[in-house]
Design a protein around this motif. Structure first.
Motif, short mmCIF file in Angstrom:
data_model
loop_
_atom_site.label_atom_id
_atom_site.label_comp_id
_atom_site.label_asym_id
_atom_site.label_seq_id
_atom_site.Cartn_x
_atom_site.Cartn_y
_atom_site.Cartn_z
N GLY A 154 -4.41 -3.26 -5.15
CA GLY A 154 -4.86 -4.58 -5.60
C GLY A 154 -3.78 -5.32 -6.36
N ALA A 155 -3.08 -4.61 -7.24
CA ALA A 155 -2.01 -5.25 -8.01
C ALA A 155 -0.86 -5.69 -7.10
CB ALA A 155 -1.50 -4.28 -9.08
N ASN A 156 -0.50 -4.84 -6.15
CA ASN A 156 0.62 -5.16 -5.27
C ASN A 156 0.32 -6.32 -4.33
OD1 ASN A 156 2.28 -3.16 -6.32
ND2 ASN A 156 1.66 -1.62 -4.84
N VAL A 157 -0.91 -6.36 -3.79
CA VAL A 157 -1.24 -7.42 -2.85
C VAL A 157 -1.36 -8.77 -3.56
CG1 VAL A 157 -3.77 -7.28 -2.92
CG2 VAL A 157 -2.63 -7.90 -0.80
N LEU A 158 -1.73 -8.74 -4.85
CA LEU A 158 -1.78 -9.98 -5.62
C LEU A 158 -0.38 -10.54 -5.83
CD1 LEU A 158 -3.49 -12.02 -7.16
CD2 LEU A 158 -3.29 -10.55 -9.19
N ILE A 159 0.58 -9.65 -6.07
CA ILE A 159 1.98 -10.08 -6.22
C ILE A 159 2.47 -10.72 -4.92
CG2 ILE A 159 4.35 -9.25 -6.52
CD1 ILE A 159 3.20 -7.14 -8.45
N LEU A 160 2.13 -10.09 -3.80
CA LEU A 160 2.54 -10.65 -2.51
C LEU A 160 1.92 -12.02 -2.28
CD1 LEU A 160 3.90 -10.48 0.25
CD2 LEU A 160 1.96 -9.15 1.07
N PHE A 161 0.67 -12.17 -2.67
CA PHE A 161 -0.01 -13.46 -2.50
C PHE A 161 0.69 -14.56 -3.31
CE2 PHE A 161 -3.26 -16.48 -4.06
CZ PHE A 161 -3.62 -17.05 -2.86
N LEU A 162 1.12 -14.22 -4.51
CA LEU A 162 1.72 -15.21 -5.40
C LEU A 162 3.15 -15.56 -5.01
CD1 LEU A 162 0.38 -13.89 -8.84
CD2 LEU A 162 -0.44 -15.86 -7.54
N PHE A 163 3.90 -14.58 -4.49
CA PHE A 163 5.32 -14.79 -4.24
C PHE A 163 5.71 -14.65 -2.76
CE2 PHE A 163 4.90 -13.15 -8.59
CZ PHE A 163 5.50 -14.18 -9.31
N GLY A 164 4.71 -14.60 -1.87
CA GLY A 164 4.99 -14.38 -0.46
C GLY A 164 5.86 -15.43 0.18
N ASN A 165 5.66 -16.69 -0.19
CA ASN A 165 6.46 -17.78 0.37
C ASN A 165 7.95 -17.56 0.11
OD1 ASN A 165 7.44 -20.16 1.36
ND2 ASN A 165 6.00 -21.47 0.30
N MET A 166 8.25 -17.24 -1.13
CA MET A 166 9.65 -17.00 -1.52
C MET A 166 10.20 -15.76 -0.81
SD MET A 166 11.16 -16.21 -5.31
CE MET A 166 10.33 -14.61 -5.37
N LEU A 167 9.40 -14.69 -0.73
CA LEU A 167 9.86 -13.45 -0.13
C LEU A 167 10.13 -13.60 1.37
CD1 LEU A 167 7.44 -10.98 -1.95
CD2 LEU A 167 9.88 -11.27 -2.37
N LEU A 168 9.30 -14.37 2.06
CA LEU A 168 9.54 -14.61 3.48
C LEU A 168 10.86 -15.33 3.72
CD1 LEU A 168 5.94 -15.61 4.64
CD2 LEU A 168 7.25 -13.64 5.46
N GLY A 169 11.28 -16.13 2.73
CA GLY A 169 12.54 -16.85 2.86
C GLY A 169 13.76 -15.96 2.88
N PHE A 170 13.60 -14.70 2.44
CA PHE A 170 14.72 -13.76 2.50
C PHE A 170 15.01 -13.32 3.93
CE2 PHE A 170 13.53 -12.90 -2.01
CZ PHE A 170 14.75 -13.23 -2.57
N PHE A 192 0.80 -1.22 0.00
CA PHE A 192 0.00 0.00 0.00
C PHE A 192 0.83 1.28 0.00
CE2 PHE A 192 0.80 1.15 4.37
CZ PHE A 192 0.97 -0.06 5.03
N THR A 193 2.16 1.17 -0.22
CA THR A 193 2.99 2.37 -0.16
C THR A 193 2.56 3.42 -1.18
OG1 THR A 193 4.92 1.17 0.69
CG2 THR A 193 5.34 3.24 -0.44
N LEU A 194 2.41 3.01 -2.44
CA LEU A 194 2.00 3.97 -3.46
C LEU A 194 0.55 4.41 -3.24
CD1 LEU A 194 2.69 5.64 -5.84
CD2 LEU A 194 2.34 3.67 -7.34
N GLY A 195 -0.30 3.47 -2.79
CA GLY A 195 -1.68 3.84 -2.49
C GLY A 195 -1.76 4.87 -1.38
#
Length: 463
Positions: free
Chosen positions: A324-340, A282-285
């Motif tokens: 909406g676009a950003n949260v969809l990206i997080l939903f799709l790639f969240g598992n990988m991102l949490l691994g960082f 939601f940063t840009l929002g």
């Protein structure tokens, strides 16, 4: 108002705000990654402590927030000297309140840590972070107050450039102090605290210089003793509902984080990691909502009520598309991102279980943020205060305890309560905006004072 000769639109105001907030978010992410190299326990301490700091900062910068709305309204109506006086009082009061809060955190760090339900094992880390980062919290308040005043003059680029410099300095100092570069000892979490204070002090110095030249008549040191009773009363009138609103938010956020701490260190760490990722959604929002509030206040001051009404919907629509676009990206790639952030599979699993709920939480936040900011910009702060106090207390706190603790749903239950709270408030502020109570009153008053052809022009547009 120093905004140039042309009209300034929503995007011209929004993109510097976005860059500034994005860098702040990036800084928080880098902080989290660096702290995670110390331990997941350190991340848990930073997570709950920062929640307290954010809540307190919002509380003691409320006066500056109310002042910012009046600054924009006064500039929109061509009363630059009033705007200057309001800005000075907004910064001065925020500074005094910030120093008081910082002293309390510095002196009473250990009791505050216990109040936050931080476990005995984490107490030494909490003492360091609460004492030194909390002791410098007044610098965060000064940064927010100065930045708010500057942005409401239409200059959103200045705070952005300052944010860039502060972020770069903070990241460099983090690396030096945490890991003991150039012959310095490894300071761990204490290094984060030192880096915070130094970089924030630099930011306040730059913004203070910028603030002094933000109005037609330059602000001098002796001007900070300025006090105008009538203008001060106007700031209080618009600020006290914002203050109670912030208080309700402070209490609800602290309560929810205390519930999370009761669930355990892994749940608290998972929420901290996920909160870092969510902030990018939601940063840009949020930047769009802030820019919309500035424009709304300017246009309202210029008596352009139709432009005000239509512009709020445009702000909301743009924000929803982006979120909406950003949260969809997080939903799709969240598992990988949490691994960082962590290799603990249980913490990752907890975070992943919450990703789908974000598809509802973030758009609800955007609705509430866009329409709530629009109401605040026209001075309708009592309504947002009332619904916030009721909803945050009953649904935010009560629902979180009932579902998260009593029913045993854990973080999922707390997230469900957060979604319900945000969505309810968003719908209520939308209904309030559609009824146009304040806008119709302002239009009727203006019609009785001067003909439409003599309306002042604000130099701002919703385009």
């Amino acid at each position: 108002m120093k905004t140039g000769s042309g009209k300034i639109g929503l995007w011209m105001l929004a993109w510097p705000i976005f860059i500034e907030i994005f860098l702040q978010t990036l800084l928080g992410t880098v902080d989290t990654i660096m702290v995670s190299r110390i331990s997941d326990d350190a991340v848990a301490v930073v997570g709950i402590s920062n929640q307290l700091f954010n809540a307190l900062t919002a509380l003691f910068t409320t006066f500056a927030g109310g002042a910012g709305i009046l600054i924009a309204q006064r500039l929109g109506s061509g009363r630059g000297e009033d705007a200057r006086s309001i800005a000075i009082m907004g910064v001065s009061v925020s500074a005094v309140l910030g120093v008081i809060v910082s002293l309390i955190l510095f002196v009473y760090a250990d009791p505050i840590g216990r109040m936050l339900q931080i476990s005995v094992d984490l107490a030494p880390l909490a003492h360091v972070y609460l004492t030194y980062v909390g002791g410098g919290l007044f610098l965060v308040g000064m940064t927010a107050a100065l930045g708010t005043a500057i942005r409401n003059t239409g200059n959103t680029r200045g705070p952005m450039y300052t944010g860039v410099a502060v972020n770069v300095l903070h990241i460099v100092l983090n690396y030096i102090f945490i890991f003991g570069m150039f012959g310095l000892p490894e300071m761990g979490l204490g290094g984060i605290a030192i880096s915070n204070v130094i970089s924030r002090l630099f930011g306040v110095a730059v913004l203070l210089y910028m603030f002094c030249g933000a109005f037609e008549r330059r602000i001098k040191f002796r001007d900070f003793a300025t006090f105008h009773k009538k203008l001060f009363s106007e700031i209080l009138k618009i600020s006290w509902p914002l203050g109670l609103n912030s208080s309700a938010w402070v209490i609800s956020q602290l309560a929810m984080y205390m519930f999370m701490a009761m669930l355990g260190a892994q749940e608290l760490a998972a929420r901290t990691y996920l909160n870092t990722l969510e902030s990018f959604c939601f940063t840009l929002g949020y930047a769009i909502a802030m820019a919309g509030q500035i424009l709304t206040a300017h246009l309202f001051g210029a008596k352009q009520t139709e432009a005000v009404y239509r512009g709020a919907y445009r702000t909301m629509f743009i924000g929803q598309v982006i979120v909406g676009a950003n949260v969809l990206i997080l939903f799709l790639f969240g598992n990988m991102l949490l691994g960082f952030f962590t290799k603990d599979q249980e913490i990752i699993a907890i975070g992943v279980s919450l990703l789908a709920l974000n598809l509802l939480l973030q758009p609800s936040k955007m609705l509430n943020m866009a329409m709530g900011n629009a109401l605040n910009a026209i001075g309708d702060t009592r309504f947002t205060m009332t619904i916030s106090m009721i909803s945050m207390t009953v649904i935010g706190i009560g629902g979180s305890y009932l579902l998260g603790i009593s029913a045993g749903w854990g973080l999922v239950g707390i997230y469900c309560s957060m979604i319900t709270d945000e969505l309810l408030r968003g719908v209520l502020v939308l209904i309030r905006w559609r009824r146009r109570k304040v806008l119709n009153a302002a239009a009727a008053e203006e019609a009785g004072i001067r003909p439409q052809s003599l309306e002042p022009q604000s130099g701002l547009s919703m385009s």
